[in-house]
Design a protein around this motif. Structure first.
Motif, PDB file in Angstrom:
ATOM      1  N   UNK A  71      -1.820  47.575  -3.424  1.00 39.89           N
ATOM      2  CA  UNK A  71      -0.876  48.072  -2.414  1.00 39.89           C
ATOM      3  C   UNK A  71      -0.389  46.899  -1.559  1.00 39.89           C
ATOM      4  N   UNK A  72       0.826  46.986  -1.125  1.00 43.23           N
ATOM      5  CA  UNK A  72       1.484  46.015  -0.249  1.00 43.23           C
ATOM      6  C   UNK A  72       1.708  44.653  -0.906  1.00 43.23           C
ATOM      7  N   UNK A  73       1.603  44.586  -2.227  1.00 40.95           N
ATOM      8  CA  UNK A  73       1.865  43.322  -2.938  1.00 40.95           C
ATOM      9  C   UNK A  73       3.297  42.850  -2.741  1.00 40.95           C
ATOM     10  N   UNK A  74       4.202  43.768  -2.456  1.00 42.07           N
ATOM     11  CA  UNK A  74       5.603  43.372  -2.236  1.00 42.07           C
ATOM     12  C   UNK A  74       5.718  42.414  -1.065  1.00 42.07           C
ATOM     13  N   UNK A  75       4.769  42.457  -0.124  1.00 43.79           N
ATOM     14  CA  UNK A  75       4.825  41.534   1.013  1.00 43.79           C
ATOM     15  C   UNK A  75       4.439  40.111   0.598  1.00 43.79           C
ATOM     16  N   UNK A  76       3.877  39.948  -0.591  1.00 39.68           N
ATOM     17  CA  UNK A  76       3.515  38.622  -1.107  1.00 39.68           C
ATOM     18  C   UNK A  76       4.534  38.142  -2.139  1.00 39.68           C
ATOM     19  N   UNK A  77       5.735  38.691  -2.092  1.00 35.30           N
ATOM     20  CA  UNK A  77       6.754  38.401  -3.108  1.00 35.30           C
ATOM     21  C   UNK A  77       6.954  36.904  -3.310  1.00 35.30           C
ATOM     22  N   UNK A  83       5.236  34.261 -11.021  1.00 33.51           N
ATOM     23  CA  UNK A  83       4.276  34.881 -11.923  1.00 33.51           C
ATOM     24  C   UNK A  83       4.850  36.168 -12.519  1.00 33.51           C
ATOM     25  N   UNK A  84       5.457  36.988 -11.685  1.00 29.93           N
ATOM     26  CA  UNK A  84       6.031  38.252 -12.154  1.00 29.93           C
ATOM     27  C   UNK A  84       7.159  37.989 -13.143  1.00 29.93           C
ATOM     28  N   UNK A  85       7.938  36.951 -12.912  1.00 32.63           N
ATOM     29  CA  UNK A  85       9.010  36.609 -13.857  1.00 32.63           C
ATOM     30  C   UNK A  85       8.419  36.274 -15.227  1.00 32.63           C
ATOM     31  N   UNK A  86       7.269  35.619 -15.240  1.00 35.69           N
ATOM     32  CA  UNK A  86       6.591  35.324 -16.511  1.00 35.69           C
ATOM     33  C   UNK A  86       6.053  36.605 -17.155  1.00 35.69           C
ATOM     34  N   UNK A  87       5.533  37.500 -16.339  1.00 38.04           N
ATOM     35  CA  UNK A  87       5.038  38.783 -16.862  1.00 38.04           C
ATOM     36  C   UNK A  87       6.164  39.588 -17.499  1.00 38.04           C
ATOM     37  N   UNK A  88       7.338  39.525 -16.900  1.00 38.12           N
ATOM     38  CA  UNK A  88       8.488  40.268 -17.432  1.00 38.12           C
ATOM     39  C   UNK A  88       8.843  39.823 -18.847  1.00 38.12           C
ATOM     40  N   UNK A  93       3.872  44.565 -21.441  1.00 39.89           N
ATOM     41  CA  UNK A  93       3.104  44.419 -20.200  1.00 39.89           C
ATOM     42  C   UNK A  93       3.948  45.022 -19.083  1.00 39.89           C
ATOM     43  N   UNK A  94       3.378  46.023 -18.416  1.00 40.44           N
ATOM     44  CA  UNK A  94       4.091  46.740 -17.362  1.00 40.44           C
ATOM     45  C   UNK A  94       3.444  46.429 -16.026  1.00 40.44           C
ATOM     46  N   UNK A  95       4.269  46.224 -15.018  1.00 36.67           N
ATOM     47  CA  UNK A  95       3.803  45.827 -13.694  1.00 36.67           C
ATOM     48  C   UNK A  95       3.883  47.018 -12.747  1.00 36.67           C
ATOM     49  N   UNK A  96       2.726  47.528 -12.386  1.00 37.03           N
ATOM     50  CA  UNK A  96       2.694  48.739 -11.577  1.00 37.03           C
ATOM     51  C   UNK A  96       2.281  48.441 -10.138  1.00 37.03           C
ATOM     52  N   UNK A 135      12.742  47.490  -3.751  1.00 37.39           N
ATOM     53  CA  UNK A 135      13.665  46.401  -3.425  1.00 37.39           C
ATOM     54  C   UNK A 135      13.123  45.018  -3.781  1.00 37.39           C
ATOM     55  N   UNK A 136      11.811  44.900  -3.898  1.00 37.13           N
ATOM     56  CA  UNK A 136      11.219  43.607  -4.257  1.00 37.13           C
ATOM     57  C   UNK A 136      11.534  43.228  -5.699  1.00 37.13           C
ATOM     58  N   UNK A 137      11.829  44.227  -6.539  1.00 39.99           N
ATOM     59  CA  UNK A 137      12.115  44.034  -7.966  1.00 39.99           C
ATOM     60  C   UNK A 137      10.943  43.388  -8.721  1.00 39.99           C
ATOM     61  N   UNK A 138       9.751  43.561  -8.180  1.00 39.93           N
ATOM     62  CA  UNK A 138       8.562  43.014  -8.824  1.00 39.93           C
ATOM     63  C   UNK A 138       7.949  43.983  -9.827  1.00 39.93           C
ATOM     64  N   UNK A 139       8.191  45.281  -9.641  1.00 39.18           N
ATOM     65  CA  UNK A 139       7.430  46.299 -10.357  1.00 39.18           C
ATOM     66  C   UNK A 139       8.312  47.168 -11.257  1.00 39.18           C
ATOM     67  N   UNK A 140       7.774  47.489 -12.423  1.00 40.26           N
ATOM     68  CA  UNK A 140       8.442  48.403 -13.349  1.00 40.26           C
ATOM     69  C   UNK A 140       7.919  49.828 -13.174  1.00 40.26           C
ATOM     70  N   UNK A 141       6.729  49.945 -12.587  1.00 39.78           N
ATOM     71  CA  UNK A 141       6.003  51.208 -12.515  1.00 39.78           C
ATOM     72  C   UNK A 141       5.394  51.399 -11.125  1.00 39.78           C
ATOM     73  N   UNK A 142       4.969  52.640 -10.875  1.00 36.93           N
ATOM     74  CA  UNK A 142       4.109  52.932  -9.733  1.00 36.93           C
ATOM     75  C   UNK A 142       2.898  53.690 -10.264  1.00 36.93           C
TER      76      UNK A 142
END
Length: 194
Positions: A71-77, A83-88, A93-96, A135-142
């Motif tokens: 939770x609140x990982x968006x604040x560490x964008x 790293x998230x760009x590499x995961x994409x 691999x889905x980022x939740x 809005x962070x565009x970091x996550x594909x899932x919740x």
């Protein structure tokens, strides 16, 4: 993720020394095709980078991996964006984003009592938090406790994510098919998994 190894345990429980490598090795050649990783410190750049390196090196092409950020990982964008760009770039691999449990459960309780979404502080907090995650565009899932489904359903923009939930009763499985789920974990307290 701790220094050079990735351990499998759920804080505050004690680390038993079981590594993710041992778990993945044991299932690599099985028919298991979905893995849900509840990652506790991927909101730190170095930990996230270590995990990405591990996934790239081990090439888990046969498995769908749900990588759940705290939770609140968006604040560490700014710390995890690279790293998230590499995961994409990694196939399957889905980022939740882990939806804060207290907010989603309390909001759902209020909605079940026919209270207004807009007048409930938990609902408003949840909406703001999930909008930041979107809005962070970091996550594909919740991912969330299924008991919070009422709150999630009431936020139209959550349809932009794939959903993942735990704590689902077998009787709710049919109902869940109406929604945008990727993975579900049934509530099962049976130590024999029957």
């Amino acid at each position: 993720v701790n220094n050079d190894e990735i351990f499998v345990y759920h804080p505050p429980a004690k680390n038993t020394g079981l590594t993710l490598e041992k778990v993945f090795f044991s299932i690599h050649n099985t028919k298991i095709n979905s893995i849900w990783v509840d990652a506790k410190n991927l909101n730190k750049g170095a930990s996230c980078d270590k995990f990405v390196s591990y996934l790239k090196y081990n090439k888990f092409n046969k498995s769908k991996i749900l990588l759940e950020f705290p939770s609140y990982s968006h604040s560490a964008k700014s710390n995890i964006k690279k790293c998230v760009e590499e995961l994409k770039k990694l196939k399957n691999v889905y980022r939740s984003y882990y939806v804060p449990t207290k907010d989603v459960l309390e909001c759902s309780k209020a909605l079940e009592k026919n209270l207004s979404f807009n007048k409930n502080s938990y609902c408003k907090s949840l909406e703001l938090d999930l909008m930041r995650a979107k809005n962070s565009k970091l996550f594909s899932d919740i991912s969330f406790d299924y008991k919070g489904i009422e709150a999630i359903k009431n936020l139209n923009f959550t349809q932009e994510f794939k959903w993942n939930a735990w704590n689902l009763e077998l009787s709710q499985l049919k109902e869940s098919k109406r929604y945008n789920f990727r993975m579900l974990i049934l509530n099962n307290d049976d130590p024999n998994n029957l």
